[in-house]
Design a protein around this motif. Structure first.
Motif, PDB file in Angstrom:
ATOM      1  N   CYS A 122      34.751  75.178  41.118  1.00  0.00           N
ATOM      2  CA  CYS A 122      34.381  76.133  40.071  1.00  0.00           C
ATOM      3  C   CYS A 122      32.918  76.006  39.680  1.00  0.00           C
ATOM      4  O   CYS A 122      32.467  76.662  38.746  1.00  0.00           O
ATOM      5  N   CYS A 123      32.194  75.143  40.358  1.00  0.00           N
ATOM      6  CA  CYS A 123      30.745  75.025  40.121  1.00  0.00           C
ATOM      7  C   CYS A 123      30.093  74.485  41.376  1.00  0.00           C
ATOM      8  O   CYS A 123      30.736  73.851  42.220  1.00  0.00           O
ATOM      9  N   LEU A 124      28.799  74.730  41.508  1.00  0.00           N
ATOM     10  CA  LEU A 124      28.054  74.269  42.674  1.00  0.00           C
ATOM     11  C   LEU A 124      27.807  72.766  42.649  1.00  0.00           C
ATOM     12  O   LEU A 124      27.678  72.135  43.699  1.00  0.00           O
ATOM     13  N   ALA A 125      27.741  72.184  41.467  1.00  0.00           N
ATOM     14  CA  ALA A 125      27.455  70.750  41.369  1.00  0.00           C
ATOM     15  C   ALA A 125      28.498  69.919  42.104  1.00  0.00           C
ATOM     16  O   ALA A 125      28.160  68.920  42.757  1.00  0.00           O
ATOM     17  N   GLN A 132      22.764  69.990  51.336  1.00  0.00           N
ATOM     18  CA  GLN A 132      23.339  70.483  50.097  1.00  0.00           C
ATOM     19  C   GLN A 132      23.064  71.965  49.878  1.00  0.00           C
ATOM     20  O   GLN A 132      21.947  72.446  50.083  1.00  0.00           O
ATOM     21  N   THR A 133      24.099  72.678  49.483  1.00  0.00           N
ATOM     22  CA  THR A 133      23.969  74.087  49.126  1.00  0.00           C
ATOM     23  C   THR A 133      23.041  74.214  47.918  1.00  0.00           C
ATOM     24  O   THR A 133      23.164  73.449  46.961  1.00  0.00           O
ATOM     25  N   PRO A 134      22.111  75.151  47.923  1.00  0.00           N
ATOM     26  CA  PRO A 134      21.212  75.300  46.768  1.00  0.00           C
ATOM     27  C   PRO A 134      21.959  75.830  45.550  1.00  0.00           C
ATOM     28  O   PRO A 134      23.049  76.407  45.677  1.00  0.00           O
ATOM     29  N   PHE A 135      21.349  75.636  44.392  1.00  0.00           N
ATOM     30  CA  PHE A 135      21.904  76.248  43.186  1.00  0.00           C
ATOM     31  C   PHE A 135      21.688  77.753  43.255  1.00  0.00           C
ATOM     32  O   PHE A 135      21.120  78.282  44.220  1.00  0.00           O
ATOM     33  N   LEU A 136      22.143  78.470  42.247  1.00  0.00           N
ATOM     34  CA  LEU A 136      22.109  79.923  42.274  1.00  0.00           C
ATOM     35  C   LEU A 136      20.690  80.462  42.396  1.00  0.00           C
ATOM     36  O   LEU A 136      19.757  79.948  41.782  1.00  0.00           O
ATOM     37  N   LYS A 137      20.580  81.506  43.186  1.00  0.00           N
ATOM     38  CA  LYS A 137      19.302  82.185  43.389  1.00  0.00           C
ATOM     39  C   LYS A 137      19.345  83.550  42.712  1.00  0.00           C
ATOM     40  O   LYS A 137      20.417  84.093  42.433  1.00  0.00           O
ATOM     41  N   HIS A 138      18.191  84.120  42.465  1.00  0.00           N
ATOM     42  CA  HIS A 138      18.122  85.452  41.891  1.00  0.00           C
ATOM     43  C   HIS A 138      18.835  86.450  42.803  1.00  0.00           C
ATOM     44  O   HIS A 138      18.713  86.382  44.032  1.00  0.00           O
TER      45      HIS A 138
END
Length: 331
Positions: free
Chosen positions: A282-285, A298-304
């Motif tokens: 439920c979260c990227l972390a 590691q998958t990046p955090f959310l992008k624009h």
């Protein structure tokens, strides 16, 4: 019954009653102009709203319901306190920060007080800098009636008025320095978004022991990202979370209490993601932590322009709360 708030009539919107299938609505202005007004006088307003709800479901009356025209059920609230009831999530996120989980976390809930003077509408944008490490956190939340200071978990649970979903946005790259100051979250926790519809517990067949025992479905850019069950691995139920918040203070009617990021323990690291047969996240972390453990990129955090979609379905596949769909936009 199911309630929502339309984006009309001022800062606190207009309270409406929504049909069970979320197809139609009628205004409830003659009973209460806003959801907060209804909560302030719940003993009187709830039966009247329930009567409207029953009549709406038994007829073809009402106007077409469009969730994109909704505020969060409470566009602003007296209080928003978010717990962290899923210890698996706490363990993973702490590990990502090279921080140990204190033993007290296993019998005393972790909770922070978020900003509540304004929430993101269910279909509004998340506005933030990519450099801040933007993350979604899909959760379940409840809205309470008045809770007396020192209430027991049983007494606290009796004050649960409504259930909804939440995207508790986190700015991960701001968290370490902020927590290092020893004074908790502030800049790293911007406005959250709640589901279009809030639902009374009696309407939920899978509401048991103050937990909602259904998968919470998360899509990222329209690809399935997670579907962990919100009732599984929940160390503290909502009665316990509310009682924790009320240990040293009274809680006003309209207080929102969050579950924290829904997280299920995975059978194996490799099987944790949806594509490998797991329930996902439920979260990227959490995904990033598993990838770190596995030695993967590691998958990046959310992008624009990324799109986050959060919803929950009953056993017949019908949406219960409507959909949170937030697009990430730069400052």
């Amino acid at each position: 019954m199911k309630l929502a708030t339309l984006k009309q009539g001022g800062l606190d919107g207009t309270l409406v009653v929504v049909s069970r299938d979320l197809s139609r609505y009628v205004t409830a202005s003659e009973i209460a102009p806003t959801l907060q007004a209804a909560l302030d006088d719940w003993e009187n307003t709830a039966p009247k709203l329930q009567d409207i709800y029953q009549k709406l479901n038994d007829s073809t009356d009402g106007l077409p319901f469009d969730s994109t025209k909704c505020h969060s059920p409470l566009p602003r609230a007296y209080q928003w306190a978010d717990g962290s009831a899923y210890i698996n999530h706490v363990e993973l996120v702490r590990k990502a920060r090279n921080s140990e989980v204190p033993k007290s976390f296993y019998d005393d809930p972790l909770m922070y007080q978020g900003g509540s003077d304004g929430f993101i509408a269910p279909n509004d944008d998340i506005v933030a800098s990519e450099a801040w490490g933007i993350d979604m956190e899909a959760e379940v939340a409840v809205i309470t009636g008045k809770v007396e200071m020192g209430s027991s978990p049983k007494q606290a649970a009796e004050q649960i008025r409504l259930v909804m979903l939440v995207n508790d946005v986190s700015l991960r790259n701001l968290i370490p320095d902020e927590l290092a100051k020893g004074f908790g979250f502030f800049q790293s926790k911007p406005a959250s978004a709640f589901s279009p519809v809030a639902v009374t517990p009696d309407e939920l067949d899978d509401w048991q022991d103050n937990k909602l025992n259904l998968p919470l479905v998360v899509h990222l850019n329209y690809a399935l990202f997670g579907r962990p069950n919100a009732g599984t691995d929940m160390t503290f139920d909502f009665g316990q979370l509310i009682a924790h918040a009320a240990k040293t203070r009274n809680l006003a009617a309209g207080t929102i209490i969050g579950s924290g990021t829904v997280s299920n323990k995975q059978d194996s690291l490799w099987g944790s993601s949806v594509e490998h047969g797991g329930v996902g996240y439920c979260c990227l972390a959490e995904l990033r932590m598993y990838q770190k453990i596995e030695g993967k990129e590691q998958t990046p955090f959310l992008k624009h322009s990324d799109v986050v979609r959060i919803e929950m379905f009953d056993k017949d596949g019908n949406t219960i709360f409507g959909t949170i769909e937030n697009v990430v936009r730069g400052i």
